[in-house]
Design an enzyme around this catalytic site. Structure first.
Site, PDB file in Angstrom:
ATOM      1  N   GLU A 163       0.801  -1.244   0.000  1.00 35.38           N
ATOM      2  CA  GLU A 163       0.000   0.000   0.000  1.00 35.38           C
ATOM      3  C   GLU A 163       0.829   1.288   0.000  1.00 35.38           C
ATOM      4  O   GLU A 163       0.578   2.195   0.789  1.00 35.38           O
ATOM      5  CB  GLU A 163      -0.943   0.003   1.216  1.00 35.38           C
ATOM      6  CG  GLU A 163      -1.893  -1.169   1.232  1.00 35.38           C
ATOM      7  CD  GLU A 163      -2.883  -1.135   2.393  1.00 35.38           C
ATOM      8  OE1 GLU A 163      -2.722  -0.299   3.296  1.00 35.38           O
ATOM      9  OE2 GLU A 163      -3.803  -1.957   2.392  1.00 35.38           O
ATOM     10  N   ASN A 205       2.148  -5.142  -3.203  1.00 36.53           N
ATOM     11  CA  ASN A 205       0.731  -5.433  -2.934  1.00 36.53           C
ATOM     12  C   ASN A 205      -0.021  -4.134  -2.645  1.00 36.53           C
ATOM     13  O   ASN A 205       0.472  -3.271  -1.912  1.00 36.53           O
ATOM     14  CB  ASN A 205       0.679  -6.345  -1.692  1.00 36.53           C
ATOM     15  CG  ASN A 205      -0.672  -6.998  -1.467  1.00 36.53           C
ATOM     16  OD1 ASN A 205      -1.202  -7.657  -2.358  1.00 36.53           O
ATOM     17  ND2 ASN A 205      -1.231  -6.833  -0.270  1.00 36.53           N
ATOM     18  N   HIS A 242     -10.347  -5.813  -2.500  1.00 36.10           N
ATOM     19  CA  HIS A 242     -11.454  -5.664  -1.550  1.00 36.10           C
ATOM     20  C   HIS A 242     -12.549  -4.890  -2.293  1.00 36.10           C
ATOM     21  O   HIS A 242     -12.488  -3.663  -2.391  1.00 36.10           O
ATOM     22  CB  HIS A 242     -11.010  -4.865  -0.319  1.00 36.10           C
ATOM     23  CG  HIS A 242      -9.974  -5.558   0.507  1.00 36.10           C
ATOM     24  ND1 HIS A 242     -10.235  -6.690   1.230  1.00 36.10           N
ATOM     25  CD2 HIS A 242      -8.669  -5.276   0.727  1.00 36.10           C
ATOM     26  CE1 HIS A 242      -9.146  -7.074   1.872  1.00 36.10           C
ATOM     27  NE2 HIS A 242      -8.177  -6.237   1.571  1.00 36.10           N
ATOM     28  N   GLU A 271      -6.298 -10.559  -1.420  1.00 35.61           N
ATOM     29  CA  GLU A 271      -7.132 -10.323  -0.223  1.00 35.61           C
ATOM     30  C   GLU A 271      -8.599 -10.214  -0.621  1.00 35.61           C
ATOM     31  O   GLU A 271      -9.334  -9.363  -0.121  1.00 35.61           O
ATOM     32  CB  GLU A 271      -6.681  -9.045   0.507  1.00 35.61           C
ATOM     33  CG  GLU A 271      -5.222  -9.071   0.910  1.00 35.61           C
ATOM     34  CD  GLU A 271      -4.776  -7.830   1.681  1.00 35.61           C
ATOM     35  OE1 GLU A 271      -5.629  -7.069   2.167  1.00 35.61           O
ATOM     36  OE2 GLU A 271      -3.544  -7.638   1.801  1.00 35.61           O
ATOM     37  N   ASP A 273     -12.360 -10.013  -1.129  1.00 37.66           N
ATOM     38  CA  ASP A 273     -13.688 -10.096  -0.515  1.00 37.66           C
ATOM     39  C   ASP A 273     -14.595  -9.162  -1.309  1.00 37.66           C
ATOM     40  O   ASP A 273     -14.128  -8.216  -1.941  1.00 37.66           O
ATOM     41  CB  ASP A 273     -13.686  -9.792   0.996  1.00 37.66           C
ATOM     42  CG  ASP A 273     -12.926  -8.547   1.413  1.00 37.66           C
ATOM     43  OD1 ASP A 273     -12.727  -7.646   0.565  1.00 37.66           O
ATOM     44  OD2 ASP A 273     -12.537  -8.463   2.586  1.00 37.66           O
TER      45      ASP A 273
HETATM   46  C1  XIL Z   1      -6.558  -6.146   8.148  1.00 34.22           C
HETATM   47  C2  XIL Z   1      -6.927  -7.312   9.045  1.00 34.22           C
HETATM   48  O1  XIL Z   1      -7.851  -8.125   8.361  1.00 34.22           O
HETATM   49  C3  XIL Z   1      -7.529  -6.808  10.340  1.00 34.22           C
HETATM   50  O2  XIL Z   1      -7.697  -7.888  11.243  1.00 34.22           O
HETATM   51  C4  XIL Z   1      -6.630  -5.753  10.966  1.00 34.22           C
HETATM   52  O3  XIL Z   1      -7.283  -5.192  12.083  1.00 34.22           O
HETATM   53  C5  XIL Z   1      -6.288  -4.671   9.991  1.00 34.22           C
HETATM   54  O4  XIL Z   1      -5.716  -5.233   8.831  1.00 34.22           O
HETATM   55  N1  XIL Z   1      -5.059  -4.497   3.551  1.00 34.22           N
HETATM   56  C6  XIL Z   1      -4.104  -5.354   4.028  1.00 34.22           C
HETATM   57  C7  XIL Z   1      -4.416  -6.238   5.179  1.00 34.22           C
HETATM   58  O5  XIL Z   1      -3.031  -5.483   3.424  1.00 34.22           O
HETATM   59  O6  XIL Z   1      -3.284  -6.490   5.964  1.00 34.22           O
HETATM   60  C8  XIL Z   1      -5.517  -5.674   6.039  1.00 34.22           C
HETATM   61  O7  XIL Z   1      -5.854  -6.641   7.032  1.00 34.22           O
HETATM   62  C9  XIL Z   1      -6.695  -5.307   5.197  1.00 34.22           C
HETATM   63  C10 XIL Z   1      -6.345  -4.273   4.168  1.00 34.22           C
END
Ligand code: XIL
Length: 456
Positions: A163, A205, A242, A271, A273
């Site tokens: 990020e 990422n 996401h 990641e 969802d």
């Molecule tokens: C999130 C986790 O799912 C949570 O449990 C935590 O509180 C915060 O981080 N991008 C990422 C992940 O790269 O590491 C994040 O995970 C979600 C967004």
């Protein structure tokens, strides 16, 4: 270009990272299908891919959770346990217990592990949040080195940097304490990770990089293109994906994946969802990955809706009671219907390069060596002379006992004695006075290496 099937196989423990050995390294990412066609992992493995999930360590004592985990998935990402605040809570005091528990759970059951994440503006330990300048840069590089060394041989890929780009229309970097140490902090992190674990694939990422038309997507794309041109050791790009009402799935997602892949990196959905878990959107995401030869795996960010960091959006494949949702059936069907990736891949090329004539001004090569007991990594810098290069060849004589095991960003002939290295597609053109880099790992002792370079 090589085949990018991340096939079921157990090969040598050390992944062969880099352009010259991608096909072999893919073998590490997916385990053999125990029940092909009936679980996510097995169906993905049949297509040369993996299917993974984020795992929260404290849930490994929940048998309903581990039943689904062990049955369905063949890749695991620690949801929080490998982040900087978890692994280095006090400066130079490293804490790996929670992460090791996840790694051991996964690997003892034949699942692979993605490392997440070595350097990030978020979830930093307090001591790091208040650091700046060269002290922070050194602390970050030490963290990357220590953590990647600890997990060496156990993690198939690292999200080296997470990020680092800004949202919105700028297409530039996100402001952070790490960014303020200098724009080269990302490539410095990648070089440190490569030196610490030459066998792991190294990924950048990010989120909101799914829409090909977005400035942030283009900003990351330009960085990856630049890294590949200059030999910065990057192997893959992770798309968090996401998807929600503010940041929805878009049909140009496939173009995004294929355009990055055409730069010479693997792409992974890291990641996933989807707010509401639309079955058709999940199906589209899987189909898009399967359509891109270098898209070698999908990870969902949790197992059941109740496990999600955004539980109220019910974005995952299993209900909170552990039953399969319609989205699960759509994903499984898409995996089973998918075609096997072709070799060579059919990704559309972007920005076809113009081809200058071969340079006549020659080139030089220099090498820097990171030696340890029994092996070394060599980074070789190729610099064009008074005219641009359109292709180059570097010759390096290795002392007896030294054997190349792994290389990146160059084609190789020979792995002992005299070794010859030529450019790959994306780093043959080097402007007058400009440089590019490639590298290799070897067993044995480097001694003093004297590379020679010729144009063409
Ligand atoms: C999130 C986790 O799912 C949570 O449990 C935590 O509180 C915060 O981080 N991008 C990422 C992940 O790269 O590491 C994040 O995970 C979600 C967004």
């Amino acid at each position: 270009m090589r085949s990018t099937r991340w096939k079921a196989a157990s090969r040598a423990a050390l992944a062969l990272a880099g352009a010259g050995a991608l096909a072999a390294s893919m073998a590490l990412f997916a385990t053999a299908p125990a029940s092909a066609g009936t679980t996510l992992g097995a169906s993905a493995a049949e297509k040369g891919r993996y299917f993974g999930t984020a795992v929260a360590g404290f849930k490994l004592s929940d048998s309903a959770y581990t039943t689904i985990l062990n049955r369905e998935f063949n890749m695991v990402t620690a949801e929080n346990e490998m982040k900087m605040n978890a692994t280095e809570p006090q400066q130079n005091q490293f804490s790996y217990g929670a992460a090791d528990q996840i790694v051991n759970h996964a690997r003892s059951r034949g699942m692979s592990v993605r490392g997440h994440t070595l350097a990030w503006h978020s979830q930093q330990p307090g001591w790091m949040e208040s650091m700046s300048g060269s002290a922070l840069r050194q602390a970050m590089l030490n963290h990357v080195t220590q953590v990647a060394t600890h997990f060496r041989g156990q993690v198939v890929a690292w999200d080296v940097v997470n990020e680092a780009f800004a949202d919105g229309s700028s297409g530039g970097r996100r402001d952070s304490n790490l960014q303020r140490t200098g724009n080269d902090w990302i490539e410095a992190a990648f070089r440190a990770a490569r030196a610490a674990d030459p066998g792991a694939k190294l990924c950048y990422n990010d989120y909101n990089t799914d829409n090909w038309t977005h400035a942030k997507t283009q900003g990351v794309y330009n960085m990856v293109r630049d890294f590949k041109a200059r030999g910065v050791p990057i192997d893959c790009v992770g798309f968090q994906s996401h998807f929600n009402n503010d940041s929805p799935y878009v049909s140009n997602y496939r173009t995004t994946l294929s355009s990055f892949a055409a730069l010479g990196v693997d792409v992974q959905i890291t990641e996933l969802d989807i707010q509401g878990a639309s079955a058709s959107t999940y199906r589209s995401v899987v189909e898009d990955c399967l359509a891109v030869a270098r898209c070698n795996g999908i990870t969902v960010w949790g197992i059941r809706d109740s496990d999600s960091w955004r539980a109220s959006q019910t974005p995952l494949l299993f209900n909170s009671n552990g039953s399969k949702k319609a989205a699960y059936d759509a994903v499984l069907a898409a995996l089973n219907n998918g075609t096997t990736p072709t070799d060579p891949p059919t990704d559309p090329p972007t920005d076809p390069p113009t081809t200058p004539p071969p340079g006549t001004g020659g080139c030089t090569a220099t090498v820097s060596v990171n030696q340890w007991n029994g092996g070394f990594v060599a980074n070789v810098r190729v610099t064009a002379g008074s005219s641009a290069l359109n292709g180059w060849t570097v010759s390096i004589g290795l002392p007896s006992g030294a054997t190349v095991t792994n290389a990146w960003s160059a084609n190789r002939s020979g792995n002992t004695g005299t070794t010859n290295w030529t450019n790959v597609a994306y780093n043959g053109q080097v402007g007058a006075g400009q440089s590019t880099e490639f590298g290799f790992q070897a067993n044995g002792t480097a001694g003093s290496l004297s590379p020679t370079c010729s144009a063409g």
